[in-house]
Design an enzyme around this catalytic site. Sequence first.
Site, PDB file in Angstrom:
ATOM      1  N   GLY A   1       5.301 -13.889  88.571  1.00 39.49           N
ATOM      2  CA  GLY A   1       5.195 -12.970  87.426  1.00 39.49           C
ATOM      3  C   GLY A   1       4.709 -11.626  87.920  1.00 39.49           C
TER       4      GLY A   1
ATOM      5  N   GLY B   1       4.541  -8.728  85.883  1.00 39.98           N
ATOM      6  CA  GLY B   1       4.421  -7.878  84.702  1.00 39.98           C
ATOM      7  C   GLY B   1       3.030  -7.276  84.623  1.00 39.98           C
ATOM      8  CG  ASN B   2      -0.503  -6.005  81.420  1.00 48.61           C
ATOM      9  OD1 ASN B   2      -1.444  -6.782  81.512  1.00 48.61           O
ATOM     10  ND2 ASN B   2      -0.664  -4.729  81.124  1.00 48.61           N
ATOM     11  CB  ALA B   3      -1.132 -10.679  83.774  1.00 47.93           C
TER      12      ALA B   3
ATOM     13  CE  LYS C   1      -1.665 -16.031  71.523  1.00 47.66           C
ATOM     14  NZ  LYS C   1      -2.516 -15.577  72.643  1.00 47.66           N
TER      15      LYS C   1
HETATM   16  P1  NAD Z   1       4.775  -9.403  80.984  1.00 43.65           P
HETATM   17  O1  NAD Z   1       5.859  -9.556  79.984  1.00 43.65           O
HETATM   18  O2  NAD Z   1       4.225  -8.048  81.254  1.00 43.65           O
HETATM   19  O3  NAD Z   1       5.278  -9.973  82.405  1.00 43.65           O
HETATM   20  C1  NAD Z   1       5.818 -11.252  82.547  1.00 43.65           C
HETATM   21  C2  NAD Z   1       6.373 -11.408  83.954  1.00 43.65           C
HETATM   22  O4  NAD Z   1       6.820 -12.747  84.105  1.00 43.65           O
HETATM   23  C3  NAD Z   1       7.574 -10.508  84.235  1.00 43.65           C
HETATM   24  O5  NAD Z   1       7.523 -10.061  85.573  1.00 43.65           O
HETATM   25  C4  NAD Z   1       8.751 -11.463  84.040  1.00 43.65           C
HETATM   26  O6  NAD Z   1       9.907 -11.066  84.759  1.00 43.65           O
HETATM   27  C5  NAD Z   1       8.157 -12.732  84.604  1.00 43.65           C
HETATM   28  N1  NAD Z   1       8.895 -13.927  84.174  1.00 43.65           N
HETATM   29  C6  NAD Z   1       9.441 -14.188  82.968  1.00 43.65           C
HETATM   30  N2  NAD Z   1      10.085 -15.365  82.996  1.00 43.65           N
HETATM   31  C7  NAD Z   1       9.919 -15.852  84.245  1.00 43.65           C
HETATM   32  C8  NAD Z   1      10.358 -17.017  84.901  1.00 43.65           C
HETATM   33  N3  NAD Z   1      11.121 -17.917  84.289  1.00 43.65           N
HETATM   34  N4  NAD Z   1       9.976 -17.194  86.197  1.00 43.65           N
HETATM   35  C9  NAD Z   1       9.224 -16.280  86.829  1.00 43.65           C
HETATM   36  N5  NAD Z   1       8.793 -15.143  86.264  1.00 43.65           N
HETATM   37  C10 NAD Z   1       9.154 -14.949  84.996  1.00 43.65           C
HETATM   38  O7  NAD Z   1       3.639 -10.438  80.556  1.00 43.65           O
HETATM   39  P2  NAD Z   1       2.093 -10.412  80.931  1.00 43.65           P
HETATM   40  O8  NAD Z   1       1.372  -9.658  79.904  1.00 43.65           O
HETATM   41  O9  NAD Z   1       1.942 -10.058  82.374  1.00 43.65           O
HETATM   42  O10 NAD Z   1       1.719 -11.948  80.710  1.00 43.65           O
HETATM   43  C11 NAD Z   1       2.013 -12.936  81.697  1.00 43.65           C
HETATM   44  C12 NAD Z   1       1.318 -14.227  81.327  1.00 43.65           C
HETATM   45  O11 NAD Z   1      -0.089 -14.005  81.266  1.00 43.65           O
HETATM   46  C13 NAD Z   1       1.702 -14.818  79.962  1.00 43.65           C
HETATM   47  O12 NAD Z   1       1.665 -16.232  80.067  1.00 43.65           O
HETATM   48  C14 NAD Z   1       0.596 -14.360  79.046  1.00 43.65           C
HETATM   49  O13 NAD Z   1       0.415 -15.236  77.943  1.00 43.65           O
HETATM   50  C15 NAD Z   1      -0.582 -14.419  79.994  1.00 43.65           C
HETATM   51  N6  NAD Z   1      -1.674 -13.531  79.564  1.00 43.65           N
HETATM   52  C16 NAD Z   1      -1.500 -12.177  79.562  1.00 43.65           C
HETATM   53  C17 NAD Z   1      -2.533 -11.377  79.106  1.00 43.65           C
HETATM   54  C18 NAD Z   1      -2.410  -9.868  79.113  1.00 43.65           C
HETATM   55  O14 NAD Z   1      -3.360  -9.210  78.665  1.00 43.65           O
HETATM   56  N7  NAD Z   1      -1.340  -9.291  79.615  1.00 43.65           N
HETATM   57  C19 NAD Z   1      -3.731 -11.949  78.656  1.00 43.65           C
HETATM   58  C20 NAD Z   1      -3.884 -13.345  78.675  1.00 43.65           C
HETATM   59  C21 NAD Z   1      -2.827 -14.124  79.133  1.00 43.65           C
END
Ligand code: NAD
Length: 414
Positions: free
Chosen positions: A216, A218-220, A108
Amino acid sequence: MFGKDELNMCQKCNLWLEKVKQLKSLSSKDLFILKNPRRVTAVNYPVRMDNGSIRLVSAFRVQYNDAIGPTKGGIRMHESVDQEEVSELAFLMSLKTALMGLPYGGAKGGIKIDPTNLSEGELERVSRGYVKEMRNIFGPEKDIPAPDVNTDARVMAWMLDEYEQIVGHSAPGMITGKPIILGGSLGRDTSTARGAFFIINEMFGDIKGATVAIQGFGNAGGNLAKFLHQAGFRVVAVSDASGGIYNEKGLNIEAIVANKGTKSGFEKVVSEGSMITNEELLALDVDLLVPAALGGVITKENAGRVKAKKILEVANAPVMSDAEEILDKKGIEIIPDILANAGGVIVSYFEWAQNMQNFYWTEQEVDDRLREKMVSVYTAIKKVQQEEKISVRSASYVLAIARILQAEKLRGRL
Ligand code: NAD
């Protein structure tokens, strides 16, 4: 000798390893290998700001375990990044790649900066500077980074370009999560959500209409909400950093995505349900709770209020180790992060494999292979869980650790 000399770089990793030690006998050498990263690179490098001043940026790359293959793991940019956090995430990556049967170790990276305060030019110089510092340890057959919190395909493009300028030849397999035109894979964008969706389908079989709450958007989390809604699950609550929205009959996710825009908050779509807080979302009585935002959100303080029947960890480490004991006692099944969110690294592997062959797949091929991988690993873990009467997390850790130690032994390092 081992034990006393432990570097103990990652306290949280140690907590989980102590739990595995109660299930499987691990020698002190095994524990030394598992508790300590193989290589930690910490740098402080200068970046020229737009106003002409120089800012010193601290950054890390932790290559935790490389027994199975070149190390793999994302790079995050955040002002709270530190060596301990990067080490924990690199440890989880080592377990994840081993568990999913990928030919990789785990790593990482972290850059201690808030990118939202940077201009595009400053962000580019921060990204290129990081690769310059790490040029000797990165490479398609050494260590392959990818996006993580606050980094995206654009940052990957700058990093790839910097690396290729240094080595003097094309090397798209040096990084994944790239734009498609630079060798990225179709389906990478939605791969984490897709992988989680395949697991949920296995968990609930034909019980469509099962209720789901997702923290959450976002992307996931956002993509997962869409896939579940389309497949007939009842997504009753979603949230982002500003709060959430709830409708016990199920939310119309398409309408929410279409009307909310990219802005944080659900005020514009309040007619779809009623507003709730993130804490209220975590306590909803649902079939499945999906934390898909931040780590450490389910703690020993709020675990007692969780009413969901099952939890799927899409965020990394959302359930604290002491909270897990409370949830276990309540009979709540937890599908751990190293399985639940592995779709992203699996399609990263597909991207790297395509780059190494210079032969590209259709989106359908990527999706079919991802489904096959997620379902087969989930089935293998469930078998171990049922045979050994342990939790899904313990079964996942036991399988992953056995593979890492087998590779270490075959290399003659143990
Ligand atoms: P992202 O930045 O696209 O979305 C994050 C979401 O979480 C947003 O909607 C944001 O508003 C929300 N958020 C932020 N702070 C918050 C809080 N205090 N309370 C509630 N919601 C909150 O991120 P992502 O890519 O969707 O990743 C989300 C999680 O999944 C992370 O922990 C990341 O490490 C994990 N993850 C993502 C991927 C990936 O490919 N996208 C892969 C493995 C793990």
